[in-house]
Scaffold this active site. Structure first.
Site, PDB file in Angstrom:
ATOM      1  N   ILE A   5       0.782  -1.176  -0.009  1.00 36.81           N
ATOM      2  CA  ILE A   5       0.041  -0.155   0.122  1.00 36.81           C
ATOM      3  C   ILE A   5       0.929   1.074  -0.082  1.00 36.81           C
ATOM      4  O   ILE A   5       0.442   2.214  -0.811  1.00 36.81           O
ATOM      5  CB  ILE A   5      -0.704   0.073   1.233  1.00 36.81           C
ATOM      6  CG1 ILE A   5      -1.752  -1.157   1.454  1.00 36.81           C
ATOM      7  CG2 ILE A   5      -1.819   1.206   1.158  1.00 36.81           C
ATOM      8  CD1 ILE A   5      -2.329  -1.434   2.879  1.00 36.81           C
ATOM      9  N   SER A   6       1.950   0.990   0.778  1.00 43.41           N
ATOM     10  CA  SER A   6       3.070   2.188   1.052  1.00 43.41           C
ATOM     11  C   SER A   6       4.239   1.748   1.199  1.00 43.41           C
ATOM     12  O   SER A   6       4.603   0.715   1.783  1.00 43.41           O
ATOM     13  CB  SER A   6       2.240   3.092   1.999  1.00 43.41           C
ATOM     14  OG  SER A   6       3.328   3.817   2.543  1.00 43.41           O
ATOM     15  N   GLY A  25       7.742   3.289   2.241  1.00 43.79           N
ATOM     16  CA  GLY A  25       8.300   4.458   2.927  1.00 43.79           C
ATOM     17  C   GLY A  25       9.614   4.694   3.548  1.00 43.79           C
ATOM     18  O   GLY A  25      10.281   3.526   3.385  1.00 43.79           O
ATOM     19  N   LYS A  26      10.128   5.593   4.314  1.00 39.69           N
ATOM     20  CA  LYS A  26      11.300   5.391   4.839  1.00 39.69           C
ATOM     21  C   LYS A  26      11.529   4.626   5.982  1.00 39.69           C
ATOM     22  O   LYS A  26      12.629   3.801   6.091  1.00 39.69           O
ATOM     23  CB  LYS A  26      11.830   6.939   5.197  1.00 39.69           C
ATOM     24  CG  LYS A  26      11.764   7.951   4.437  1.00 39.69           C
ATOM     25  CD  LYS A  26      12.290   9.357   4.782  1.00 39.69           C
ATOM     26  CE  LYS A  26      11.926   9.900   5.991  1.00 39.69           C
ATOM     27  NZ  LYS A  26      10.303  10.006   6.049  1.00 39.69           N
ATOM     28  N   ASN A  76       7.141  -0.265   5.426  1.00 41.29           N
ATOM     29  CA  ASN A  76       6.227  -0.607   4.368  1.00 41.29           C
ATOM     30  C   ASN A  76       5.067  -1.248   4.922  1.00 41.29           C
ATOM     31  O   ASN A  76       4.910  -1.727   5.753  1.00 41.29           O
ATOM     32  CB  ASN A  76       7.050  -1.602   3.429  1.00 41.29           C
ATOM     33  CG  ASN A  76       8.259  -0.848   2.954  1.00 41.29           C
ATOM     34  OD1 ASN A  76       8.363  -0.207   1.970  1.00 41.29           O
ATOM     35  ND2 ASN A  76       9.395  -1.260   3.957  1.00 41.29           N
ATOM     36  N   ASP A  95       3.163  13.210  15.378  1.00 39.33           N
ATOM     37  CA  ASP A  95       3.563  13.413  13.860  1.00 39.33           C
ATOM     38  C   ASP A  95       2.085  13.696  13.057  1.00 39.33           C
ATOM     39  O   ASP A  95       2.033  13.192  11.975  1.00 39.33           O
ATOM     40  CB  ASP A  95       4.214  12.135  13.575  1.00 39.33           C
ATOM     41  CG  ASP A  95       4.971  12.246  11.885  1.00 39.33           C
ATOM     42  OD1 ASP A  95       4.802  13.463  11.562  1.00 39.33           O
ATOM     43  OD2 ASP A  95       5.018  11.603  11.417  1.00 39.33           O
ATOM     44  N   ASP A 134      -0.642   5.743  12.194  1.00 38.63           N
ATOM     45  CA  ASP A 134       1.083   6.108  12.211  1.00 38.63           C
ATOM     46  C   ASP A 134       1.321   6.635  13.686  1.00 38.63           C
ATOM     47  O   ASP A 134       1.704   7.719  13.808  1.00 38.63           O
ATOM     48  CB  ASP A 134       1.490   7.109  11.255  1.00 38.63           C
ATOM     49  CG  ASP A 134       2.993   6.990  10.855  1.00 38.63           C
ATOM     50  OD1 ASP A 134       3.661   6.255  11.585  1.00 38.63           O
ATOM     51  OD2 ASP A 134       3.473   7.922  10.007  1.00 38.63           O
TER      52      ASP A 134
END
Ligand SMILES: Nc1ncnc2c1ncn2[C@@H]1O[C@H](COP(=O)(O)OP(=O)(O)OP(=O)(O)O)[C@@H](O)[C@H]1O
Ligand SMILES: [Mg+2]
Length: 262
Positions: A63-64, A66-67, A70, A199, A217
């Site tokens: 789906i994503s 990232g840094k 995942n 965040d 998140d």
């Protein structure tokens, strides 16, 4: 009937096939580095164990990517859709994670190897989501974690995740209602869960098909006792107020901050 070991083997094969597929996609994207880091041995083991409990029946596509992590789509018991967040062990921003975990008494005993910090981080996100949910903040329901793998409710349908607030905003009929719900959730998070998201922004809020915000998140979320909690809260409020102001809602950071902490 297939017996369990065969079934598990099948699941792992499927996972490995997905990994291969990801490798191909990466190649196409001219990016070789990602996959081996995501599905290192420890991660595969954790996935294997989660599959062996029956919690993960099939692993879907990403789906994503990232840094830090995942996120994959997956299917659980009864065909339930799941989101699986896999924190990177090798490439995570260890220093930043460590800073957040320091100052959180819940993780005072965490040993300081990189792997341990990433595992603690995963556990922390699981616990933060659990706390948030108890306080009636809409977040994905956390289901299980193991090492660097977090299994949670999928916010979306048929493999399509709900959009980020950042993108959903253009199609919202009533932005003010989403804004009000967002502030209400921030308040519940602070007052009832005793957490600061740390965040929060239009990039970590999904908007579901009922036009309700869903906070995601929460690995970096901290208890209100954290030495930097007030600083993080101010930053969260700043991000949210700025975004909604640009979307035409008249909001003031000072008023919101007062509302959340009063
Ligand atoms: N439970 C979920 N249901 C549906 N989609 C999700 C879920 N959790 C995460 N996602 C999707 O995955 C993306 C990344 O998730 P998240 O924000 O938790 O990770 P991240 O830590 O920001 O990763 P990075 O910062 O490395 O990109 C989200 O923006 C969202 O699109
Ligand atoms: Mg995010």
């Amino acid at each position: 009937m297939t017996d369990l070991p065969d079934l598990i083997d099948d699941k792992i094969k499927r996972i490995e096939r997905d990994v291969d597929e990801l490798r191909v996609r990466d190649k196409e994207a001219d990016d070789f580095k990602v996959r081996d880091e995501v599905f290192d041995e420890l991660t595969l083991k954790a996935l294997y164990r989660l599959a062996s409990t029956g919690l993960i029946q099939a692993l879907g596509g990403p789906i994503s990517t990232g840094k830090e992590a995942n996120v994959f789509h997956a299917i659980g018991p009864g065909g339930r859709e799941l989101a699986i967040k896999i924190y990177r062990i090798r490439t995570s921003d260890f220093k930043a994670m460590h800073d957040y975990i320091l100052g959180d008494y819940r993780f005072a005993n965490v040993r300081k190897t990189k792997k341990d910090v990433v595992f603690a981080w995963t556990k922390k996100e699981f616990r933060n989501l659990t706390r948030a949910r108890k306080a009636r903040v809409r977040v994905p329901e956390p289901l299980k974690y193991r090492e660097n793998v977090l299994v949670m409710q999928f916010i979306g349908r048929d493999g399509v995740a709900c959009p980020l607030l950042k993108h959903a905003v253009e199609n919202l009929e009533n932005v003010k209602e989403v804004y009000d719900a967002t502030i209400e959730f921030m308040k519940r998070l602070y007052q009832d869960a005793h957490l600061v998201h740390a965040d929060l922004s239009e990039y970590n809020i999904l908007v579901d098909d009922q036009a309700e915000p869903v906070f995601i998140d929460m690995g970096q979320s901290v208890l209100v006792q954290h030495p930097r909690a007030q600083e993080f809260l101010q930053r969260d409020v700043g991000n949210v107020v700025k975004f909604f102001n640009e979307a035409g809602v008249r909001a003031s950071a000072i008023t919101v901050l007062r509302e959340i902490t009063k």
